[in-house]
Design a protein around this motif. Structure first.
Motif, PDB file in Angstrom:
ATOM      1  N   ARG A  83      -4.062   0.072  13.998  1.00 31.95           N
ATOM      2  CA  ARG A  83      -4.066  -0.742  12.768  1.00 31.95           C
ATOM      3  C   ARG A  83      -5.512  -1.393  12.873  1.00 31.95           C
ATOM      4  N   GLN A 129     -13.195   2.077   6.221  1.00 36.46           N
ATOM      5  CA  GLN A 129     -12.487   1.139   5.543  1.00 36.46           C
ATOM      6  C   GLN A 129     -12.685   0.828   3.866  1.00 36.46           C
ATOM      7  N   ASP A 130     -13.556   1.683   3.526  1.00 36.02           N
ATOM      8  CA  ASP A 130     -13.796   1.531   2.029  1.00 36.02           C
ATOM      9  C   ASP A 130     -13.022   2.474   1.316  1.00 36.02           C
ATOM     10  N   ALA A 131     -12.210   2.116   0.292  1.00 34.49           N
ATOM     11  CA  ALA A 131     -11.329   2.894  -0.330  1.00 34.49           C
ATOM     12  C   ALA A 131     -12.105   4.052  -1.327  1.00 34.49           C
ATOM     13  N   ARG A 132     -13.208   3.822  -1.868  1.00 38.42           N
ATOM     14  CA  ARG A 132     -13.912   4.645  -2.682  1.00 38.42           C
ATOM     15  C   ARG A 132     -14.367   5.918  -1.821  1.00 38.42           C
ATOM     16  N   ARG A 152      -3.314   0.798   3.882  1.00 39.95           N
ATOM     17  CA  ARG A 152      -3.398   0.353   2.447  1.00 39.95           C
ATOM     18  C   ARG A 152      -3.953   1.321   1.490  1.00 39.95           C
ATOM     19  N   HIS A 153      -4.681   2.172   1.959  1.00 38.63           N
ATOM     20  CA  HIS A 153      -5.367   3.120   0.971  1.00 38.63           C
ATOM     21  C   HIS A 153      -4.154   4.028   0.622  1.00 38.63           C
ATOM     22  N   LEU A 178      -0.332   3.362   0.770  1.00 37.66           N
ATOM     23  CA  LEU A 178       0.197   2.447   0.078  1.00 37.66           C
ATOM     24  C   LEU A 178      -0.097   1.047  -0.097  1.00 37.66           C
ATOM     25  N   PHE A 179      -0.800   0.797  -1.522  1.00 37.01           N
ATOM     26  CA  PHE A 179      -1.322  -0.482  -1.416  1.00 37.01           C
ATOM     27  C   PHE A 179      -0.352  -1.428  -2.170  1.00 37.01           C
ATOM     28  N   GLY A 180      -0.016  -2.177  -1.098  1.00 39.65           N
ATOM     29  CA  GLY A 180       1.126  -3.149  -1.788  1.00 39.65           C
ATOM     30  C   GLY A 180       2.188  -2.315  -1.979  1.00 39.65           C
ATOM     31  N   TYR A 236      -2.076   5.563  -3.482  1.00 41.30           N
ATOM     32  CA  TYR A 236      -3.249   4.918  -4.094  1.00 41.30           C
ATOM     33  C   TYR A 236      -4.633   5.852  -3.999  1.00 41.30           C
TER      34      TYR A 236
END
Lengths: 72, 666
Positions: free
Chosen positions: B226, B232-235, B530-531, B533-535, B540
């Motif tokens: 982790r 790390q960039d979602a886009r 987080r990419h 399951l984002f929250g 996502y």
């Protein structure tokens, strides 16, 4: 994750969290949902006093909270 | 897609009649042709569903000097690229099939070839010079492969029923296998529910030679530490995912010499794969959907919306509880294991619809929920982690109300129950924190087992798949550990098997799953949690990647898992006679799996309520009883007329018998 948070990550998470906000939902549950997101994505831990619609329902106050907790 | 089987013998030559009986039992997997090879040590059988090189790809297939033979079930989607590479190494090809690539790849790279394959397969290679059998199965277990150690060697097959063609095979349920099934919903490979029958683990290779049988992994499910995920960039990750998933879908649509259709469930995943496919065809895409007579389960509105958007030729089948009861015995003869949901039955009817429309290949969205964290169990785990940081917090306990919004009796409507159910065992140190509520609630089914069986189970160790989490997994994100557990248990053992391969192949239909593509899975497993399951927002990055291809109400609707009528299917007026016969006191006593009085009480309750509004536990108990009794009846008691299938086997296309020196190919 501990210590100072990476500013780019924080900005990105806050922006994306804002996009997911559901204005029609129960505000207290929305606050819980936001708290889950912040704790998981940023590795911070909130207190019960933080998990309120007042604190987590407003983007600026969320940013302030993350700033405080991120330096904790 | 096909059926494979074989026998290796260290004594007398393998029995060709037995091999042919085994092939007969696999006829549904390959009605387009069959063939066999036999020498003094081994025999390989093949039932063919012709999809690639329909004219030239008959099996078993060999190398140039006929010392290496393969029988193969599945597809190697990158076979064109591998063939070009192998030609560069001097290999010559006689066919245009992906099967021949396997033979040359083995010659070139040995066991290393499997890491190069991007596909879904179960195969056997026989090297007659070395007298060595090699079995291999794809990374996540899309294709099945079972085997039985015999006194003189080994027998293997795509389905257990073929191994039972040998009258000397032991026919008994395995108590530990049942224990696992009544905990995880399925056994964990290599175990099955039958004594003496094993399955090759996904991502593994087995070698049988003079030194005996040994298995090893050529691939394993793994995640980065982790915080150390490479991008790390979602886009950027959304763009990479889109590129890989489009390519995976393209390969699965275009690499076929027969027409390919698509499933449309009404959810996000199949909407994406169908939308991508529609870009690669000028002709209307043919799509197929499953609907239910009950409004609560039906997703017809979303299916029609997506079909209209894509302009597909759309077909659907509407399934009622009575339909499920009618086909359930046949369904369980294909699952070959007890099931705790009736959900496989509608999928059996859906693949029948596909076949009746003249198709034998469909692309589906299967695997997205495991690979990109779409299931509610991952959201459940996120809630439990959040709550476990302060179990006394009333505010944190409200997180349970965010779960399962699509359920009529959702936690949001029953918060007190939800807090009790999801608040148990909130132990942050538990590596299976994510799955504990499911496993604990499933285990309550064991309360109706017979005293003898319970005693036998209790003499063994309790199931503990979490103990086999790999070293270093404690540094993974908790979501990654949950994904690992899900892929090891439900994905391979139930989703891809009882709801997947078995229900498709029962009607001679091949499923292709872009979300389980090698390159898609490799990327997905390196994404930051987080990419995925984002929250509480599932999949996502997938939504970011394909938001332009899917209507907003499908993109934004809460994940609704595929569900079908369960216990109610077996308490409809005029239900089939087999339900009463197999759940009678006499039949329950004879099988010895369940306590007769408890089953009688359960069925009486179902009769009183017509199976409506039964608790989750009672629902699972009804399914466990009905399906286990069917498994026992067909496989242990051998009451099914398997000989009819054996007799229906057509003459072979390939018949090579080095024992009698007979040889023919058509």
């Amino acid at each position: 994750m501990s210590g100072d948070l990476e500013p780019g990550l924080v900005a990105q998470v806050l922006r994306e969290a804002e996009e997911l906000r559901d204005p029609g939902a129960d505000p207290d549950l929305e606050a819980v949902k936001t708290a889950i997101l912040l704790e998981d994505a940023l590795g911070i831990v909130l207190t019960d006093d933080d998990i309120t619609a007042d604190v987590l329902g407003d983007p600026d106050s969320v940013a302030d909270l993350v700033e405080r907790r991120g330096h904790a | 897609m096909c059926g494979i089987c074989g026998i290796v013998s260290t004594g007398a030559p393998p029995d060709l009649d037995l091999l042919r009986r085994m092939m007969g039992r696999l006829g549904h997997r390959g009605p387009d042709g069959n063939g066999y090879y036999r020498d003094r040590r081994a025999a390989l059988g093949h039932n063919r569903l012709a999809i690639i090189d329909t004219a030239g790809g008959a099996q078993p297939l060999c190398n140039e000097d006929e010392t290496l033979w393969v029988t193969f079930n599945g597809e190697i989607f990158n076979y064109v690229e591998l063939r070009d590479e192998l030609r560069g190494h001097g290999h010559r090809f006689r066919t245009a099939s992906d099967t021949e690539v396997i033979v040359h790849a083995w010659e070139q790279w040995g066991e290393g070839c499997f890491s190069r394959f991007n596909g879904q397969w179960a195969l056997a290679l026989w090297d007659s010079r070395e007298e060595r059998l090699v079995l291999s199965r794809d990374r996540l277990g899309v294709r099945p492969l079972y085997y039985r150690r015999t006194p003189g060697g080994l027998a293997f097959a795509s389905e257990v029923k073929a191994l039972f063609a040998d009258p000397t095979a032991q026919r008994a349920l395995d108590p530990t296998g049942l224990d696992e099934t009544l905990t995880y919903w399925s056994t964990v490979a290599p175990r099955t529910v039958f004594r003496g029958i094993e399955q090759l683990e996904p991502g593994h290779v087995a070698v049988l030679d003079r030194d005996g049988l040994r298995t090893s992994a050529y691939w394993s499910i793994s995640f980065p530490e982790r915080g150390r995920e490479p991008v790390q960039d979602a886009r950027a990750n959304a763009e990479a995912l889109r590129e890989r998933l489009v390519e995976a879908t393209r390969l699965r649509f275009l690499r076929s010499d027969v027409p390919v259709g698509a499933y449309l469930s009404g959810g996000l995943d199949s909407s994406i794969t169908a939308a991508v496919i529609s870009q690669y065809t000028d002709a209307p895409l043919h799509t197929f959907s499953l609907r239910f007579s009950e409004d609560e389960l039906d997703e017809g509105r979303f299916q029609k919306e997506m079909a209209a958007r894509l302009g597909t030729e759309h077909e659907d089948v509407v399934v009622s509880p009575a339909d499920i009861a009618e086909v359930f015995p046949e369904v369980v003869r294909h699952t070959e294991t007890p099931v705790l949901r009736a959900a496989p039955a509608p999928l059996f009817l859906l693949s029948r619809l596909v076949r009746d429309n003249g198709y034998k290949v469909v692309v589906t969205g299967e695997g997205a929920d495991e690979v990109l964290a779409g299931y509610d169990i991952f959201r459940e785990a996120r809630v439990r982690m959040f709550w476990a940081r302060d179990p006394e917090s009333a505010k944190r306990s409200r997180a349970a109300e965010l779960l399962y919004p699509w359920m009529a009796r959702s936690p949001g409507r029953m918060p007190a129950f939800a807090r009790t159910f999801f608040g148990r065992n909130l132990d942050l140190a538990d590596p299976a924190l994510s799955h504990r509520p499911r496993w604990d609630s499933t285990s309550t089914v064991k309360g109706i087992l017979s005293a003898d069986l319970r005693a036998e189970i209790e003499r063994g160790d309790p199931p503990d798949v979490a103990a086999s989490l790999p070293a270093g997994s404690e540094d993974w994100d908790p979501l990654s550990r949950a994904q690992w557990l899900e892929m090891k248990t439900l994905l391979a053992g139930y989703i891809l098997s009882s709801q997947g391969d078995r229900m498709l192949m029962a009607n001679s239909v091949e499923g292709r799953f872009p979300f389980l593509d090698r390159d898609v899975v490799d990327l997905a497993n390196t994404l930051p949690a987080r990419h995925k399951l984002f929250g509480m927002e599932e999949k996502y990055v997938l939504k970011q990647a394909f938001g332009d291809l899917v209507p907003p109400d499908i993109l934004r609707r809460p994940k609704q898992p595929y569900r079908a009528p369960d216990a109610a299917s077996f308490f409809t007026p005029g239900r089939p006679d087999w339900v009463d016969e197999l759940t009678s006191r006499r039949a329950i006593e004879a099988a010895g799996v369940f306590e007769p009085a408890l089953v009688a009480g359960l069925m009486a309750k179902g009769d009183r309520t017509r199976g409506e509004n039964m608790s989750n536990t009672d629902n699972m108990r009804v399914l466990a009883v009905v399906s286990t009794q069917l498994v026992h009846d067909s496989f242990v008691d051998d009451h099914h007329d398997w000989a009819a299938a054996e007799r229906a086997l057509p003459p072979p296309e390939v018949a090579v018998d080095l024992v009698t020196h007979d040889r023919s190919t058509r």
